[in-house]
Structures are given as C-alpha cells and as structure tokens.
Design an enzyme around this catalytic site. Structure first.
Site, PDB file in Angstrom:
ATOM      1  N   HIS A 272       0.851  -1.178   0.000  1.00 52.64           N
ATOM      2  CA  HIS A 272       0.000   0.000   0.000  1.00 52.64           C
ATOM      3  C   HIS A 272       0.890   1.233   0.000  1.00 52.64           C
ATOM      4  CE1 HIS A 272      -3.867  -1.896   0.362  1.00 52.64           C
ATOM      5  NE2 HIS A 272      -3.516  -2.569   1.449  1.00 52.64           N
ATOM      6  N   CYS A 314       0.231   2.752  -4.490  1.00 50.41           N
ATOM      7  CA  CYS A 314      -0.371   4.063  -4.716  1.00 50.41           C
ATOM      8  C   CYS A 314       0.640   5.150  -4.350  1.00 50.41           C
ATOM      9  CB  CYS A 314      -1.633   4.225  -3.872  1.00 50.41           C
ATOM     10  SG  CYS A 314      -2.991   3.128  -4.352  1.00 50.41           S
TER      11      CYS A 314
END
Length: 444
Positions: A272, A314
C-alpha cells in the site's frame, strides 16, 4: 540553445528572461496562446533554466501545460536545466524579446531563463546542450529516449570521476522521433550502447500480501518472469517498514560479497502507498521509496551496471478521470487519456548541486518504474495489478527488446484501460511514471 532547438526540429520559438517566481504565470500564458490559435499542435517543448535549488516545484509547471486542450494526446517535453550558480534574483530586462514564433507552428517551444546576481561566464550544463545538439544532428532517426540514453552516457563519462548523470521522467505512450527520417529502432544502435549482462543477475521481491487483493498473483507472475530471464530471486512477503530497509541493505551486502561479477539487479516493491508516495509496511509504518533506491545505488558490485526498481503502490489518493472522449459500449470512440500521460521531463542538474529528483546526479544506471503517476492511485483487483500483469505479458512476448521501449509499451496498454475503483461509480484512468538514468540500452 538555438542550435539545439533547431537540431530537434523546433525552428520557431519564444524566449523570455523572467524571475523564477514568474515561471508558472509564463507557462499559463503559453498554454493560453496554444489553445486560442485554433491550429493543430503536434508537440511542445518547454526549456526552463535556473540556478541550482531555485526551481523547487517543477511539477506545478508540468501540470499547467498538461491542461492545454490543444496538446491532449500529444507529447509535452520539459528540459529543466540548472547550474551551480546561486544568488539573489534580479529584475530581468523585459526587452529580452520574442524570437520569430509563427502562429500555427506544429512544434512550439518556450524558453524561460532566470539568472542570479550576475550571469555566469560559462554556464555549467553547456556540455549537456552541445552533446544534445550533436547527437540529434548525427542520429535524426533515433527515438528521443534513445538519444537521451546516449547523451547521458557521454555526459557522465566527461564528468568528474564519472559520477554525474542526468535523469528523465517519462509517461510517453509511444515512440517520439523528432527528426525528418523514419524511426529505425534496431539499425545503427551506436558503439558500446548495450549493457553487458553476462554476469550474475539478482532480483529481490518484497511484497505486502495481507489486505491486498490479488497481490499473490503479482508475486507469482514476477517471480516466474525473473527466473525465466535468468535472475536469482529472493522473496519476502509481508515485510514491515523496517524490514523493507533491512532487506535492501542485506541484498546490497550480498551482492558486494558475491565472488563473481554482478551484471544487473532488479528490485520489486509491492505494498500500500501513503498520501505522499510512501510505502507502507505490513505493520502500517512508512518508508520512503527514495531511501530504498539510495541503498542499492551505493552497491559497489553494481557500479556501472543497471539497477531496476518496480514500485506497485499508490502514490496518493487522486483517481484520474482522464481527458477526452470516453469509449461507450454502444458508441465507438477513442478512450480517454490519463491526465499525466505523454509528458517527458529531462532533469540536468549541475555537478555537485543539490539533487532535485531521486536518481539524479551521482546515481547513474537506474531505471525506476512506478505503477501510478505522482499523487495518483495504483489499481489492482483479484487477478493482480494492471501494471505488473501487463509488464509480465509484454516482456515475455519480447524479452530481447530494449527495456525502455518495452516499458513505454506497458504504459500505452495501461493507459488504454478503464478502471472502476472499489469506491467509485465512474471509470478512472491510470498512467505509469518511468524514470531513467540508464546510459546504455538494456536488453534482458
């Protein structure tokens, strides 16, 4: 500079000397002029010159031109040049003038320059510009990325102790050749332009799998690809933020103590991402991607050899709706284009100046590929991520081609995808960012 622009095919251009604080305003005026002309624009080149450390937020300038309607789907090139000169800004002479920029030029150019207390006698990036013009004149059929790779080789070889190397950042979806002749990707590649990969190839895969749907498929696909390409693969899943750093340090030490020659390293980092582009370990703590890149750039065994970084994470929370028409099931129309596609930034800091971007001065031979543009979401579903799955497919089909060309093809395919995110009812777009300080062709 005039000779370089002509060698690149930009014969009509506008030149201004302004305060660095006025760069954004000037870019806005340039964008407005392109949009009101009402004629096709094939490409735009913006050259920004400033003393080192003054051009702190070039992304704001890039973003300004990315809003140009006339340039949607067209290449936008930014050449960012800085010298070691530092000083207080002075008011510029407004009569510096404009130089024969004709309305309707298909390749408009804008040059903005800002100087310190006194102009330098010999501007430090002069060798960069001279080499650029010479290479463009000698090889007009080469792609621009191929020209830059050759240019980086020559600039680095002439720098003190071979430590200086520029960097480019691209989100191109295709090959750009600015010369008059047809593009020929394989002919006349030039002397000694390909990395020697006869030594050991090593790969490190670090992946957070927990709470990341489809991540196992990405890990399996990358592991199989690396093994098929002859890499010795090390894998760790669900590392903490501290473990990300420790694993990179151990990987570097292992390469430095390897008995035989090491010719290439590949590091894939999957996790992430935080709102500012941080990687999040399995413990939720943060680690900066630049720290991990820096760790391997210090590897003595890899000095002069390619280092590849793949980031599947991300880099912010923005979900890009794209620009242009949207393809609908009942209507054939060109798909929307990601907002940050078709941009090339060339960063050329003076030797010894403060690094303006990761992978810059002193960090040659690095290729970094991000699954998302800066500030944007990277997409993944139960089958894996668009970036990793497309990358594996493209390289497996063409393992012997230049890796920069392959990554450009990966980006083209990713940009064509329409993505429906888990928290959005509208289709979104994704775009890669490819950073390179490679000095030779890299064929795996």
């Amino acid at each position: 500079m005039d000779g370089v622009l002509q060698a690149l095919g930009f014969e009509n251009y506008k030149k201004r000397e302004v305060l660095v604080q006025s760069f954004l305003e000037e870019l806005g005026l340039f964008r407005e002029q392109l949009d009101v002309q009402g004629v096709p624009v094939g490409c735009a080149l913006v050259v920004l010159m400033a003393p080192s450390g003054q051009l702190r937020q070039p992304q704001l300038l890039v973003k300004e031109l990315s809003h140009c309607v006339s340039l949607q789907g067209c290449p936008k090139i930014f050449l960012l040049l800085s010298s070691g000169l530092k000083g207080e800004w002075m008011d510029s002479d407004p009569s510096f003038g404009e130089m024969n920029r004709k309305a309707g030029s298909c390749c408009p150019t804008y040059t903005a320059m800002g100087w310190g207390a006194s102009p330098p006698a010999a501007w430090e990036p002069e060798a960069f510009l001279l080499h650029l013009g010479k290479i463009c004149s000698q090889h007009p059929h080469w792609s621009l990325l191929q020209l830059l790779t050759e240019l980086f080789c020559r600039v680095a070889e002439e720098s003190a102790e071979n430590t200086y190397c520029p960097i480019f950042r691209t989100s191109f979806r295709g090959t750009l050749c600015l010369g008059d002749g047809p593009w020929r990707p394989e002919s006349d590649p030039g002397p000694s332009t390909q990395y020697d990969l006869s030594g050991t190839r090593a790969a490190l895969l670090l992946a957070v799998i927990q709470d990341r749907l489809g991540a196992r498929h990405d890990v399996a696909a990358l592991r199989d690809l690396c093994q098929a390409l002859g890499f010795k693969v090390s894998l760790r899943t669900n590392p903490s933020a501290q473990a990300f750093r420790e694993e990179l340090a151990q990987f570097r030490k292992k390469l430095d103590t390897h008995k035989g020659p090491v010719s290439c390293a590949l590091v894939a980092l999957m996790a992430h991402g935080g709102p500012q582009g941080q990687l999040l370990g399995a413990d939720g703590e943060e680690v900066q991607p630049e720290v991990l890149v820096q760790e391997l750039s210090c590897c003595q065994a890899l000095h002069g050899h390619p280092k590849i970084f793949l980031f599947q994470a991300c880099r912010g929370g923005y979900r890009d709706p794209g620009v242009g028409p949207r393809a609908l099931p009942w209507l054939r129309a060109p798909p929307a284009i990601p907002t940050q596609a078709d941009i090339l930034q060339i960063h050329a800091d003076a030797p010894g100046s403060l690094l303006s971007t990761p992978g810059g001065s002193g960090q040659a031979d690095i290729l970094t590929v991000y699954a998302a543009a800066e500030g944007c979401v990277a997409y993944r579903d139960e089958k894996g991520s668009d970036f990793v799955q497309t990358l594996v497919e493209v390289i497996r089909a063409n393992p012997g081609r230049d890796l920069l060309e392959l990554m450009t093809e990966v980006n083209r395919r990713v940009c064509e995808l329409d993505v429906l995110g888990p928290d959005s009812d509208e289709l979104r777009k994704a775009c890669l960012e490819i950073r390179s300080s490679l000095r030779r062709r890299l064929c795996l």
